[in-house]
Enzyme design. Sequence first.
Site, PDB file in Angstrom:
ATOM      1  N   GLY A 109       0.933  -1.563  -0.037  1.00 16.29           N
ATOM      2  CA  GLY A 109       0.179   0.216  -0.124  1.00 16.29           C
ATOM      3  C   GLY A 109       1.338   1.421   0.057  1.00 16.29           C
ATOM      4  O   GLY A 109       0.094   2.121   0.572  1.00 16.29           O
ATOM      5  N   ALA A 110       1.547   1.615  -0.203  1.00 15.49           N
ATOM      6  CA  ALA A 110       2.748   2.384  -0.756  1.00 15.49           C
ATOM      7  C   ALA A 110       3.072   2.892  -2.109  1.00 15.49           C
ATOM      8  O   ALA A 110       2.909   4.371  -1.630  1.00 15.49           O
ATOM      9  CB  ALA A 110       4.221   1.789  -0.705  1.00 15.49           C
ATOM     10  N   ASN A 111       1.768   2.891  -2.489  1.00 13.48           N
ATOM     11  CA  ASN A 111       1.399   4.437  -3.297  1.00 13.48           C
ATOM     12  C   ASN A 111       0.848   6.307  -2.471  1.00 13.48           C
ATOM     13  O   ASN A 111       0.972   6.732  -3.677  1.00 13.48           O
ATOM     14  CB  ASN A 111       0.669   4.303  -4.548  1.00 13.48           C
ATOM     15  CG  ASN A 111      -0.662   3.747  -4.396  1.00 13.48           C
ATOM     16  OD1 ASN A 111      -1.164   2.770  -3.570  1.00 13.48           O
ATOM     17  ND2 ASN A 111      -1.542   5.014  -4.422  1.00 13.48           N
ATOM     18  N   GLY A 113      -0.474   7.792   0.789  1.00 18.20           N
ATOM     19  CA  GLY A 113      -0.320   8.004   2.342  1.00 18.20           C
ATOM     20  C   GLY A 113       0.988   7.505   3.006  1.00 18.20           C
ATOM     21  O   GLY A 113       2.205   7.830   2.263  1.00 18.20           O
ATOM     22  N   ILE A 114       0.490   6.943   4.490  1.00 19.51           N
ATOM     23  CA  ILE A 114       2.053   6.508   5.498  1.00 19.51           C
ATOM     24  C   ILE A 114       2.804   6.096   4.701  1.00 19.51           C
ATOM     25  O   ILE A 114       3.835   5.809   4.436  1.00 19.51           O
ATOM     26  CB  ILE A 114       1.821   6.085   6.274  1.00 19.51           C
ATOM     27  CG1 ILE A 114       0.408   6.857   7.555  1.00 19.51           C
ATOM     28  CG2 ILE A 114       3.152   5.513   7.335  1.00 19.51           C
ATOM     29  CD1 ILE A 114      -0.280   5.883   8.447  1.00 19.51           C
ATOM     30  N   GLY A 115       2.532   4.440   3.660  1.00 17.44           N
ATOM     31  CA  GLY A 115       3.164   3.693   2.814  1.00 17.44           C
ATOM     32  C   GLY A 115       4.133   4.516   2.476  1.00 17.44           C
ATOM     33  O   GLY A 115       5.137   4.116   1.681  1.00 17.44           O
ATOM     34  N   TYR A 276     -12.662  -3.455  11.450  1.00 12.12           N
ATOM     35  CA  TYR A 276     -11.600  -2.516  11.656  1.00 12.12           C
ATOM     36  C   TYR A 276     -11.027  -2.296  12.381  1.00 12.12           C
ATOM     37  O   TYR A 276      -9.424  -2.974  12.772  1.00 12.12           O
ATOM     38  CB  TYR A 276     -11.697  -1.393  10.988  1.00 12.12           C
ATOM     39  CG  TYR A 276     -10.535  -0.629  11.224  1.00 12.12           C
ATOM     40  CD1 TYR A 276     -10.108  -0.041   9.639  1.00 12.12           C
ATOM     41  CD2 TYR A 276      -9.958   0.081  11.836  1.00 12.12           C
ATOM     42  CE1 TYR A 276      -8.564   0.173   9.390  1.00 12.12           C
ATOM     43  CE2 TYR A 276      -8.666   0.966  11.604  1.00 12.12           C
ATOM     44  CZ  TYR A 276      -8.044   0.951  10.284  1.00 12.12           C
ATOM     45  OH  TYR A 276      -6.780   1.904  10.601  1.00 12.12           O
TER      46      TYR A 276
END
Length: 398
Positions: A109-111, A113-115, A276
């Site tokens: 999930g690095a595209n 936000g935090i990633g 969640y």
Amino acid sequence: MTDISDNDELPTGWQIGQTSDGRVFYINHQTQKTQWEHPITKKVKVLPKESGEKKTNIVFFDEQQKRSATLDLRQTSTKDLDPSFGHQSNALQILYGTDLANKTAVVTGANSGIGFEIARSLAKHGCQVILACRNLTKGEAACSKIRTEKEDANISCRKLDLCSLRGVKQFVEQYRQEALPLHLLILNAGVLNTTFKLTEDGYEEMFQVNYLAQTYLAAGLLSSMLVTKSDQPPRIIAISCESHRVESPGISTINGIATDRLSPRSPHHFDHLLSYGQSKLCLIMFIAEFRRNYPQIYSVACHPGNAINSNLTRDSYFYQFLVLLTRPFSKSLQQAAATPIYCAITNRVLKEPTIYYNNCDEGCPSTFVYNHKLTEDLWIQTQSLIELAFRKQPLTVV
């Protein structure tokens, strides 16, 4: 002491300080110079004077050791020389002076936000970073953005759809075939759905994306990590959150692990906040059991911060509004990336038994995490759920 943090993010290599009369100054560690204006906004900031004795906030910089402190490094003990980080630290401050040219990392999930901030920070310090993303177009755009800051960044993007266990298996098989090393596996991807959704494997989407598929990824890449040659053990960093403390419908000390409540099959048993939080609890419990089963790999979970302005809330206008309201009190994305980076690169954590970190310090997770019977049961049930998915939909590699 007055809080001298600045809402305007600083560039790489800059640090903030304060004089005794309240004036804020900015330190450029690359040029070894200071200035009154913010390096980006050009604003000048003066804080109210504190009552009582005033002390100048002088920052001492050790060029040889590549670190700074508010104490004179020549007058401190060896223990005091260790860098001190907290809730206001950012990832690039923790990485300052670190050479990661011999490291390889996979960040899910690095595209955005935090990633993205984790991947960007690692790449800017020489690490080979593989962005594991569902959307390759967005992933390639993220790589291009990082290259504008570091032209020779060793960064690439690969497709990883966590809504498909078959997609995870294909990612793992390709990685193994290329015999790539793997020093850091950062399980960052996450979704927060306000409506009930099932994946192609038949599991509730948050449970699969936030937990099941990422643990399957970790298990699949285990052999790559074990054969990676390094002077330090490989590391798995799982991004969880404080929401893991909410009521868990599928986990209890009385009934153990109830898989039909971990992943509800209909909206009648679905509460998006509980689901969640439960998925994040499962992630920490998995890390605890993983560490027991594979002590040769350093595995840990961490909390990046509350109300972060990331893509996690992209599908809910209500949560986007809440994030907007709390923005002045929450962390920037660079600050949110600090604790994962701290766990990923510092040596101190390797000597600590801590399973869960918060604000670059040891945290105390839910008591479920320390219940060996529950974590072992979750470990077994997780394997069963993955095997069941493949029996229903056998893998076909095209």
